[in-house]
Design a protein around this motif. Structure first.
Motif, mmCIF file in Angstrom:
data_model
loop_
_atom_site.group_PDB
_atom_site.id
_atom_site.type_symbol
_atom_site.label_atom_id
_atom_site.label_comp_id
_atom_site.label_asym_id
_atom_site.label_seq_id
_atom_site.Cartn_x
_atom_site.Cartn_y
_atom_site.Cartn_z
ATOM 1 N N THR A 1 28.720 47.390 -47.343
ATOM 2 C CA THR A 1 28.486 48.715 -47.921
ATOM 3 C C THR A 1 29.306 49.802 -47.242
ATOM 4 O O THR A 1 29.384 50.907 -47.768
ATOM 5 C CB THR A 1 26.993 49.093 -47.837
ATOM 6 N N PHE A 2 29.905 49.525 -46.092
ATOM 7 C CA PHE A 2 30.653 50.577 -45.400
ATOM 8 C C PHE A 2 31.801 51.102 -46.260
ATOM 9 O O PHE A 2 31.897 52.296 -46.514
ATOM 10 C CB PHE A 2 31.193 50.070 -44.057
ATOM 11 N N SER A 3 32.677 50.199 -46.680
ATOM 12 C CA SER A 3 33.815 50.685 -47.457
ATOM 13 C C SER A 3 33.474 50.851 -48.929
ATOM 14 O O SER A 3 34.069 51.668 -49.613
ATOM 15 C CB SER A 3 35.030 49.754 -47.299
ATOM 16 N N ARG A 4 32.501 50.065 -49.403
ATOM 17 C CA ARG A 4 32.226 50.073 -50.844
ATOM 18 C C ARG A 4 31.321 51.226 -51.265
ATOM 19 O O ARG A 4 31.476 51.767 -52.357
ATOM 20 C CB ARG A 4 31.586 48.734 -51.231
ATOM 21 N N GLU A 5 30.347 51.592 -50.444
ATOM 22 C CA GLU A 5 29.345 52.556 -50.906
ATOM 23 C C GLU A 5 29.172 53.741 -49.955
ATOM 24 O O GLU A 5 29.214 54.893 -50.371
ATOM 25 C CB GLU A 5 28.005 51.829 -51.113
ATOM 26 N N ILE A 6 28.970 53.445 -48.681
ATOM 27 C CA ILE A 6 28.625 54.528 -47.755
ATOM 28 C C ILE A 6 29.782 55.502 -47.584
ATOM 29 O O ILE A 6 29.596 56.719 -47.665
ATOM 30 C CB ILE A 6 28.163 53.941 -46.405
ATOM 31 N N ALA A 7 30.985 54.993 -47.350
ATOM 32 C CA ALA A 7 32.114 55.893 -47.151
ATOM 33 C C ALA A 7 32.430 56.684 -48.422
ATOM 34 O O ALA A 7 32.649 57.899 -48.342
ATOM 35 C CB ALA A 7 33.343 55.125 -46.655
ATOM 36 N N PRO A 8 32.430 56.062 -49.594
ATOM 37 C CA PRO A 8 32.634 56.869 -50.806
ATOM 38 C C PRO A 8 31.553 57.946 -50.990
ATOM 39 O O PRO A 8 31.866 59.075 -51.382
ATOM 40 C CB PRO A 8 32.606 55.833 -51.937
ATOM 41 N N LEU A 9 30.314 57.622 -50.701
ATOM 42 C CA LEU A 9 29.252 58.623 -50.827
ATOM 43 C C LEU A 9 29.451 59.755 -49.814
ATOM 44 O O LEU A 9 29.335 60.935 -50.150
ATOM 45 C CB LEU A 9 27.877 57.975 -50.629
ATOM 46 N N ALA A 10 29.734 59.388 -48.569
ATOM 47 C CA ALA A 10 29.910 60.412 -47.532
ATOM 48 C C ALA A 10 31.155 61.250 -47.791
ATOM 49 O O ALA A 10 31.220 62.418 -47.393
ATOM 50 C CB ALA A 10 29.992 59.756 -46.157
ATOM 51 N N GLY A 11 32.135 60.654 -48.450
ATOM 52 C CA GLY A 11 33.358 61.393 -48.747
ATOM 53 C C GLY A 11 33.173 62.438 -49.827
ATOM 54 O O GLY A 11 33.870 63.452 -49.841
ATOM 55 N N PHE A 12 32.249 62.207 -50.737
ATOM 56 C CA PHE A 12 32.065 63.174 -51.820
ATOM 57 C C PHE A 12 30.903 64.145 -51.589
ATOM 58 O O PHE A 12 31.012 65.334 -51.853
ATOM 59 C CB PHE A 12 31.846 62.449 -53.160
ATOM 60 N N TYR A 13 29.755 63.609 -51.144
ATOM 61 C CA TYR A 13 28.566 64.464 -51.030
ATOM 62 C C TYR A 13 28.566 65.228 -49.712
ATOM 63 O O TYR A 13 28.628 64.625 -48.638
ATOM 64 C CB TYR A 13 27.293 63.612 -51.116
ATOM 65 N N PRO A 14 28.450 66.546 -49.765
ATOM 66 C CA PRO A 14 28.395 67.302 -48.511
ATOM 67 C C PRO A 14 27.180 66.926 -47.663
ATOM 68 O O PRO A 14 27.216 67.095 -46.445
ATOM 69 C CB PRO A 14 28.324 68.763 -48.969
ATOM 70 N N SER A 15 26.164 66.407 -48.258
ATOM 71 C CA SER A 15 24.930 66.085 -47.523
ATOM 72 C C SER A 15 24.967 64.742 -46.816
ATOM 73 O O SER A 15 24.138 64.486 -45.944
ATOM 74 C CB SER A 15 23.742 66.069 -48.502
ATOM 75 N N VAL B 1 45.129 40.232 -64.090
ATOM 76 C CA VAL B 1 45.246 40.782 -62.742
ATOM 77 C C VAL B 1 43.907 41.421 -62.372
ATOM 78 O O VAL B 1 43.410 42.302 -63.086
ATOM 79 C CB VAL B 1 46.381 41.818 -62.649
ATOM 80 N N LEU B 2 43.340 40.956 -61.248
ATOM 81 C CA LEU B 2 41.981 41.373 -60.859
ATOM 82 C C LEU B 2 42.027 42.382 -59.720
ATOM 83 O O LEU B 2 42.496 42.076 -58.623
ATOM 84 C CB LEU B 2 41.177 40.153 -60.414
ATOM 85 N N PHE B 3 41.500 43.557 -59.989
ATOM 86 C CA PHE B 3 41.371 44.590 -58.967
ATOM 87 C C PHE B 3 39.897 44.736 -58.596
ATOM 88 O O PHE B 3 39.012 44.462 -59.402
ATOM 89 C CB PHE B 3 41.918 45.923 -59.481
ATOM 90 N N THR B 4 39.662 45.210 -57.393
ATOM 91 C CA THR B 4 38.270 45.359 -56.962
ATOM 92 C C THR B 4 38.147 46.479 -55.949
ATOM 93 O O THR B 4 39.102 46.789 -55.233
ATOM 94 C CB THR B 4 37.754 44.040 -56.341
ATOM 95 N N LEU B 5 36.968 47.055 -55.879
ATOM 96 C CA LEU B 5 36.618 47.968 -54.790
ATOM 97 C C LEU B 5 35.591 47.324 -53.874
ATOM 98 O O LEU B 5 35.114 47.941 -52.929
ATOM 99 C CB LEU B 5 36.070 49.280 -55.352
ATOM 100 N N ASP B 6 35.270 46.093 -54.184
ATOM 101 C CA ASP B 6 34.295 45.330 -53.410
ATOM 102 C C ASP B 6 35.075 44.275 -52.636
ATOM 103 O O ASP B 6 35.415 43.209 -53.156
ATOM 104 C CB ASP B 6 33.293 44.690 -54.372
ATOM 105 N N GLU B 7 35.360 44.594 -51.368
ATOM 106 C CA GLU B 7 36.251 43.731 -50.584
ATOM 107 C C GLU B 7 35.701 42.322 -50.402
ATOM 108 O O GLU B 7 36.461 41.400 -50.098
ATOM 109 C CB GLU B 7 36.480 44.337 -49.202
ATOM 110 N N THR B 8 34.402 42.160 -50.573
ATOM 111 C CA THR B 8 33.827 40.825 -50.384
ATOM 112 C C THR B 8 34.398 39.825 -51.377
ATOM 113 O O THR B 8 34.386 38.626 -51.125
ATOM 114 C CB THR B 8 32.296 40.846 -50.551
ATOM 115 N N THR B 9 34.884 40.317 -52.502
ATOM 116 C CA THR B 9 35.377 39.397 -53.526
ATOM 117 C C THR B 9 36.786 38.903 -53.240
ATOM 118 O O THR B 9 37.220 37.942 -53.878
ATOM 119 C CB THR B 9 35.361 40.053 -54.920
ATOM 120 N N PHE B 10 37.498 39.532 -52.301
ATOM 121 C CA PHE B 10 38.882 39.094 -52.059
ATOM 122 C C PHE B 10 38.936 37.630 -51.620
ATOM 123 O O PHE B 10 39.631 36.819 -52.221
ATOM 124 C CB PHE B 10 39.550 39.973 -51.006
ATOM 125 N N SER B 11 38.219 37.322 -50.533
ATOM 126 C CA SER B 11 38.301 35.938 -50.045
ATOM 127 C C SER B 11 37.351 35.018 -50.798
ATOM 128 O O SER B 11 37.598 33.836 -50.906
ATOM 129 C CB SER B 11 38.027 35.869 -48.535
#
Lengths: 471, 471, 471
Positions: free
Chosen positions: A365-379, B357-367
């Protein structure tokens, strides 16, 4: 065979490359002596209010630290032999337990526990040999001897550790007497603040829920027979905590969903729960609604909301039945934040009073959810690596996963989350070394200028936790 | 305090170890000047058809780039103050917005946005000081001054950037007039190709679906009252795109499932949708079937199918209501490919005309999923790190996660996916530097011979995108 | 152009930093010659019992190794052209297949297959040129020539590889005649042990389930018409395997859930299954119950339980229909262990006879689930990186993800899991090099003393697999 020394290398945890190591070391030097800000932990305030002295090495260093005991259990040691869940544990038992730890020193190779124990033994108790079967008694004796000195009482250690702020974790019905005594004590000037932790009052399936909610009424003086009373009583206890210095409310449930019910649905499910008639799915629905309400209250009263979700508590029931909770048998599960927090963030995500710090044991969830949320929401802030992830490689993975999307400034700063009082300085020291290591790499790769890294290391250690936790 | 310079170090993003750095640098030198192939992006073709000049620094560099604006929003800046969703935004407002960016320069530390902005300012506009409150106006003025020159009109920049192929992203009902004007323009010889992006026509729950599908009928001249008409109209529009140079069809839904319905089921659900009577689950079922049909059409007509799934669009509804889509409030969710794509890959996974061509924002799917699929299916390519993952550490994680299972040759090559025209060269440059860094490590660890790495860096930058996108 | 050599650099896979490389190399030197312990694999015992000689390069090195064939298929090669699923494959076809491999040598860049193939060609067959179209025939001829020598028969190779223990994988109804012949052979003194692999008997939806279970009755002499008979027959076959040297039972299902049914439910579902009347959900429920029972039997009879879950077998059905199973078209899916294993671990997680080794293709579970479980439960071991993850960067990720929470000692040691006999030494060599690399980093970062690392590398290669697999 000569006894190996207990080595605390000045460059430990820094990267091997000589150039990057020099950079890391120089960044670390800028923050190594900064006061410790510990906005989330589990040390009892009473220890400081009473300035307790500690009975023996085992009850201080082993028994309360489930990071230590769980791995011994994983190697076949009975928790009972480590003092866990024992009413009485005499000196001989304490010495035996300490010997068990020393005999299993190799089990901690490559773990952060090893770093913390080394630092506690070396820096606090002056131990100079590596623990082992051969050295167990001598190490035990030296620690025991030190614990008899006034310099090793709780307040003296607190001063020595350089703690500026220490947050405890407390039940909403706690009277916070120890905190009040500290606040009223003219000889005490550090900040020990309570944290509002209402989990049990949000879980209608908990076997104690009805008695908990009764006690909430009693403590707050507000009837909790109906849903509106629960809300009012909670708000009152939050105000009580704020009056005693609390800055945050902490929440830990199996999932972090915040799906609101209509007021009528909430009243209905609450009534069912109070009658003991609520079903499992309804109980979860009510809990998610109540967590949403806690978020609204945070926006209202300004307590920073922190989430530590997604742990299967008491995974091994026989152990919990024998020894209680928080004994090392809690195992993480996968978690989802994006949809779970959407209702709450749509309601108060841009509210100026709201701050939400997200912790996780699910690194995905760090790169997939938490960082995107923290990057957009000021809270929203990305919480520091927590529990099993409070470890060198995991911390570096966290920085690498979060920074590129959320930047450095939207991370919470370190929390130690510990019951092991003496490990606090070592835990913060580890974090500072690794933040320096991370920033040194950015500089070495020409991704950050060196003057910026010098500013950033100070921010990560000092500015960020003050901002994320409103300290 | 002296003003810090804006430094574009020649070795930026290369690894710190001197030996590996030399290798990386020498590999990078082989490809740094190669033409840019940009097979997926969002720059409007009309800019090039009309050879527009750009009004001001903010509308060129800030407002359209949600990578930039989202992080400012995360620090409490109103999107309106950055020009997002504003009909009129005068010079004073533009200057104020630019100042906000400069004052928040530290928020981008450690992010790829910082790299892209530095490169845009330094390489394109000749800025030599680091943006800050103190330098904001001077930086703004210098950029504004340059934008007045003919050298800074769209076509001149396009030439200067060394772009050989640029793909845009277009609605199936787009007449592609700008593309046609470019194709017909004797003074223009670069390749600007449209991309077929039919998402909205596959989502019966979208509030505009019925009018969208009506427009599809009107544009194609094929009735879309029934399911068969939808298929025929889509096929006709795909042919129109192919006739205008399109090489790929891009798809972005919440999940990438491709479960086919029977023809009768499809007709039935389509009819329900056209009547406005389709339920949520039925709508999802129909969308998955239609995605399967899109895959079959790709096998038939040869448009490369690209998937960019699993984003919760418009996460913060109040922001989207105020400012529109694509403003930085899209947040990823977990995704599953293995079972989701099985029906489609069982149907056309070994079809000679099919490429996926498969793109993802969920890094778990790469490997776990993407690399195993790309390693077995001749049709499948692992798409380059996308969106939040188009960043130095994420790109290196991608190479490390994908290559061991799929090899280098089954990766798609870089896509920039950007609305920020001036960031295109910087984005490709970052990718080239990191591919060189990755390959240099393989050589340094004796996992690849140096002559192979020299061939491989050329493949990654040039051969792979041409093959994956049939260019 | 001169022909590039096939280079087996002595420092391959070691890190680039000169200091860390020296450490890694010196750690590796301590274990490079240690005997190979291979507790999980797929080489047929019959090859050794009969001391077979190998017909040709392709049937030895290509056809049985789906790591090799899948990537060629991913580049458009027909599996039939590689001998997969072919009854007869003459010398010309073998030579053509080998040429296809050599022509696609570049497809393996960056993959572990390249390392394994290089080592097989160089170390075993003395090849000194890099395979390519130009060298294909010469390489083929040299290998073919060697295969004619007695030194290249199965037993001679086995000796030369330095294998001390080799586990095969066997059907519960296998009579283990080849194992018995080896045990009875006075000229053979290595240990070749069977592994109990009962998957098909636990999957009532498998089309062969009823005939499989009939055969189980026949083989065991115990009626399997009712559920109790199934249990008794399984226990009998496990005893048969133990009597023939088996140390572990291996299980691979789509999920690892172990939810027990009541005895009545189990009897009922079993009866439905035997009648061919069981539904999909019931079949899964029965399978999960039977897996729980297998765990209980492991606690009872001491066979180490190993789990290799979460692969969508035969993902591309047309390929499986044409060529059979295990041909490279198995694709991983996400997996969950924490809740899945809770029933079993609550029943026997601290049972002294029980050992459970967890393998995964879902890297997210390493730090989130497997390491926490292995850290607490004395019975649980974190299995080595498996299949797609048996690769340099993945192995290092595994060590970094698991060690901090579970320590070094609760990891299983390496398994090669291979059908490719000649790749065994290369696979173990890769693992040893990477364990040395990991430990060298810990030493260089002052996280582990060098004397401890010397002990640890020996443990990882030798002590750990003996303990985890009771060897």
């Amino acid at each position: 065979m000569t006894t190996p020394p207990l080595a605390l290398h000045p460059d430990r945890l820094f990267p091997a490359d000589p150039g990057v190591r020099r950079l890391a070391s120089s960044l670390y030097d800028r923050v190594r002596e900064l006061p410790i800000i510990s906005p989330h932990g589990h040390v009892p305030a009473q220890w400081l209010a009473d300035d307790v002295s500690f009975a023996d090495p085992t009850s201080l260093l082993i028994t309360p630290d489930h990071y230590v005991t769980r791995l011994l259990h994983g190697h076949g040691v009975d928790l009972a032999d480590l003092g866990v869940g024992q009413d009485s544990f005499d000196e001989a038992a304490s010495r035996r337990a300490f010997r068990i730890l020393c005999e299993h020193w190799g089990a901690y190779r490559g773990t952060p526990v090893r770093f913390w124990l080394d630092a506690q033994l070396g820096d606090i108790f002056g131990i100079e040999v590596r623990p082992s079967a051969a050295t167990a008694d001598a190490v035990y004796d030296q620690i025991a001897e030190r614990l008899g000195h006034p310099d090793y009482r709780a307040r003296a250690l607190f001063d020595r550790f350089g703690i500026e702020v220490l947050a405890t974790t407390d039940d909403p019905c706690d009277d916070l007497a120890a905190h009040r005594r500290l606040a009223d004590d003219p000889s005490w000037d550090a900040r020990v603040v309570p944290t509002f932790r209402p989990d049990r009052y949000l879980e209608p399936l908990s076997p104690t829920w009805n008695t908990d909610v009764d006690r909430l009424a009693e403590t707050s003086g507000i009837e909790t027979g109906e849903y509106a009373g629960w809300l009012a009583a909670m708000a009152a206890r939050r105000a009580h905590f704020i009056a005693h210095g609390a800055v945050s409310a902490d929440h830990s449930h199996l999932d972090p969903r915040t799906d609101p019910l209509t007021d009528a649905e909430a009243r209905h499910l609450y009534a069912l729960a109070r009658q003991g008639d609520i079903g499992p799915d309804e109980a979860v629905a009510l809990r998610r609604h109540l967590l949403f309400q806690m978020g609204l209250m945070s926006a209202e009263d300004g307590l920073v909301m922190t989430l530590h979700p997604a742990v299967r508590r008491d995974h091994h029931l026989p152990s919990s039945q024998a020894y209680g909770h928080d004994i090392g048998t809690d195992i993480p599960v996968a978690v989802e934040f994006t949809d779970a927090l959407r209702p709450l963030l749509n309601a108060v995500g841009t509210h100026p009073g709201f701050q939400l710090v997200l912790f996780t044991l699910d690194e995905t969830t760090f790169s997939r959810e938490i960082a995107p949320l923290a990057g957009f929401y000021p809270s929203v802030y990305a919480g520091a690596p927590w529990w099993f992830l409070d470890a060198p490689d995991a911390i570096l993975r966290y920085r690498a996963a979060v920074t590129e999307t959320a930047g450095l400034a939207k991370t919470s700063g370190f929390i130690d989350d510990t019951r092991a009082f003496c490990s606090i300085p070592a835990r913060h020291d580890m974090s500072r070394r690794l933040d320096a290591t991370y920033l040194a790499r950015l500089v070495a790769e020409h991704r950050l200028d060196e003057d910026e890294a010098r500013e950033a290391i100070h921010d990560l250690v000092d500015t960020n936790p003050r901002r994320a936790f409103k300290l």
